[in-house]
Design an enzyme around this catalytic site. Structure first.
Site, PDB file in Angstrom:
ATOM      1  N   ARG A 133       0.831  -1.199   0.000  1.00 48.17           N
ATOM      2  CA  ARG A 133       0.000   0.000   0.000  1.00 48.17           C
ATOM      3  C   ARG A 133       0.877   1.264   0.000  1.00 48.17           C
ATOM      4  O   ARG A 133       0.934   1.988  -0.988  1.00 48.17           O
ATOM      5  CB  ARG A 133      -0.930  -0.002   1.243  1.00 48.17           C
ATOM      6  CG  ARG A 133      -2.065   1.009   1.160  1.00 48.17           C
ATOM      7  CD  ARG A 133      -1.722   2.396   1.643  1.00 48.17           C
ATOM      8  NE  ARG A 133      -1.249   2.397   3.035  1.00 48.17           N
ATOM      9  CZ  ARG A 133      -0.693   3.454   3.603  1.00 48.17           C
ATOM     10  NH1 ARG A 133      -0.534   4.585   2.909  1.00 48.17           N
ATOM     11  NH2 ARG A 133      -0.251   3.411   4.855  1.00 48.17           N
ATOM     12  N   HIS A 191       9.950   6.813   8.498  1.00 48.44           N
ATOM     13  CA  HIS A 191      10.590   6.903   7.194  1.00 48.44           C
ATOM     14  C   HIS A 191      12.082   7.130   7.421  1.00 48.44           C
ATOM     15  O   HIS A 191      12.488   7.738   8.413  1.00 48.44           O
ATOM     16  CB  HIS A 191       9.967   8.036   6.374  1.00 48.44           C
ATOM     17  CG  HIS A 191       8.639   7.657   5.786  1.00 48.44           C
ATOM     18  ND1 HIS A 191       8.163   8.157   4.618  1.00 48.44           N
ATOM     19  CD2 HIS A 191       7.683   6.805   6.230  1.00 48.44           C
ATOM     20  CE1 HIS A 191       6.968   7.636   4.340  1.00 48.44           C
ATOM     21  NE2 HIS A 191       6.652   6.818   5.317  1.00 48.44           N
ATOM     22  N   CYS A 196      10.882   8.550  -2.000  1.00 43.83           N
ATOM     23  CA  CYS A 196      10.272   9.873  -1.999  1.00 43.83           C
ATOM     24  C   CYS A 196      10.152  10.329  -3.430  1.00 43.83           C
ATOM     25  O   CYS A 196      11.149  10.460  -4.132  1.00 43.83           O
ATOM     26  CB  CYS A 196      11.134  10.851  -1.218  1.00 43.83           C
ATOM     27  SG  CYS A 196      10.680  12.562  -1.499  1.00 43.83           S
ATOM     28  N   ASN A 234       9.749   4.787   3.324  1.00 47.73           N
ATOM     29  CA  ASN A 234       9.514   3.858   4.424  1.00 47.73           C
ATOM     30  C   ASN A 234      10.790   3.120   4.809  1.00 47.73           C
ATOM     31  O   ASN A 234      11.546   2.671   3.950  1.00 47.73           O
ATOM     32  CB  ASN A 234       8.515   2.780   3.978  1.00 47.73           C
ATOM     33  CG  ASN A 234       7.102   3.299   3.895  1.00 47.73           C
ATOM     34  OD1 ASN A 234       6.496   3.621   4.909  1.00 47.73           O
ATOM     35  ND2 ASN A 234       6.574   3.388   2.680  1.00 47.73           N
TER      36      ASN A 234
END
Lengths: 308, 308
Positions: free
Chosen positions: B16, B210, B241, B250
């Site tokens: 996701r 992150h 990013c 992440n």
């Protein structure tokens, strides 16, 4: 709350440990310009080069020229790696006042790296250390493979302690504990340091972590909470690993600084000037650097990275 | 010695949170194959997709098909993000039993992300949560910008606490604290958690860090020592990013696993199978992934990286 030191000393090893593993060759002028910018950033300890045989590490064959060419700011320590008496003499001849000797904590890595057993290595380093001290030089001892050896796997804390104590007994001023292959984890870092700190004062130990598995900052954090205040790092994570494209080598000075500043720890480094030095370095090597900070700051719009 | 938990639950958010920021588009079949391999690795919590409008996140438009197509292993939680009642209904229709609602701790980010003030958001999430609970679904609440907002800078722990408590009061089962822009440092992590843990039990909090500045593992370590046992991560650091090429998003499941295993913490994950899933993922996205583990394991000879 975590017990963190108020001040930390960063020993910038990029010009030596970074460049010896960097595919791009920098000219002597580029090295001098970069080291001068490192001095400008407020770093107090910079490892300038290595006086090993040029046949061994051709990238650093201009050690004497670089050392003679850099601007030396009062109070800043400019060090050089020396493998033996011959290297030491070349270093002393150009006015080096801080030298670093090196060996491994694991027998096989030591043998493959410097072609001697550990016990055969001690007298060589002892002689270098004695000569260096006669010239009032500061002597660092790098101990490699402290947290793991590529040939032997995990290395016992007792073995690391034995090597570190022998070097200190022989006159070495401070030991830099190297996670040469970047395998350390926080619990292991704690276990090794816990053993060493029972016999060696924290101010005589530095941590030299590689970020190959991404754990370097976490391991350094453990060291900081245990009283370690000396950290080795390379700007931009320069060097990487020559056998794994894109893999991280030395933990990046800029990433260490980000963590330290955000944890209220003083280093004397001006972040803006360090980022200027990072930009200069990236232009000299001609490719993107490996550090997180470099990717955030040097990428267009990096500061605007927003996701859920 | 550090007080670390014996077991940690990893909530894999790659399918996701990773895919919604990944330039490569995976086919429905590729997603299903990857999620099945994640199940095979022993992960117990996998966020499968997002039932937001396909116009909003076209990468996840096939949420229902993916959900229907994956093999569901007994005891494994397969969750989905839902923004509102409509999304919740779509999720419930395909048998989703764990949903996640989301909002930001900072006013400006919340407004820009979901076009409502924080106080306007609560009733919407409350209705979704109530309906979900009527269907016996588990409800997660993602709180974004906990450690910093791209528009407002640092966010106060009091503000984070206010949002988290309101969601818990409205029936949310657990709060995932997001360092959305990857700016947290260890001391800040400790400060924020210290405040939250005075009012919220550790088992109702997860950390969603992150790794934009490289500090994610160090921050997670702080959380672990404070009793947090739930970690969100994305395999291979998937997503990154979108505005900073090469920058990390992440924290990577494989890197988290390396740190946990090396610290003696159980996760139930089989490292070999997770690396197979990593290889499958890398083949599907068609480019190198961002994690340290992927660079070491998937690069030829990565395990032989040796430098001084």
């Amino acid at each position: 709350m975590m017990n963190l030191p108020k001040e930390v000393t960063i020993w910038e090893v990029g010009p030596r440990d970074g460049l010896q593993n960097e595919p791009a060759r920098l000219s002597t002028e580029q090295k001098i310009a970069w080291i001068n910018s490192l001095t400008e950033s407020g770093l107090t300890h910079i490892e300038v080069s290595s006086f090993v045989s040029p046949r061994w590490i051709p990238q650093l064959a201009d050690a004497a020229e670089v050392f003679a060419g850099i601007q030396k700011k009062a109070g800043v320590v400019y060090s050089a790696l020396v493998p033996n008496q011959q290297g030491l003499e070349r270093a002393l001849n150009v006015g080096v006042k801080a030298v670093a000797v090196f060996m491994s904590a694991s027998e096989t890595h030591n043998k493959k790296n410097i072609n001697k057993t550990i016990d055969e290595t001690f007298p060589v380093l002892r002689d270098v250390t004695r000569t260096a001290k006669m010239h009032q030089a500061f002597v660092r001892g790098y101990v490699s493979t402290v947290f793991g050896c590529p040939y032997e796997g995990e290395v016992s804390a007792e073995q690391v302690l034995r090597v570190a104590l022998a070097l200190l007994d022989d006159g070495v001023d401070e030991i830099s504990l190297g996670d040469t292959i970047g395998v350390a984890t926080p619990l292991q870092t704690e276990r090794v340091l816990d053993r060493l700190l029972k016999e060696i004062p924290a101010e005589r130990l530095a941590l030299h972590m590689h970020n190959t598995r991404g754990t370097a900052l976490a391991n350094l954090l453990v060291g900081l909470t245990m009283g370690i205040t000396k950290i080795d790092s390379a700007l931009g994570g320069l060097g990487g690993c020559p056998y794994a494209p894109g893999a991280s080598g030395n933990v990046a000075t800029d990433d260490v600084l980000y963590m330290l500043q955000g944890s209220g720890i003083q280093t004397g480094i001006d972040e803006g000037k360090l980022l200027q030095s990072l930009e200069l370095l990236q232009n000299s090597v001609g490719h993107a650097l490996n550090s997180h900070a470099s990717k955030v700051h040097l990428a267009q719009g990096g500061d605007h990275c927003v996701t859920m």
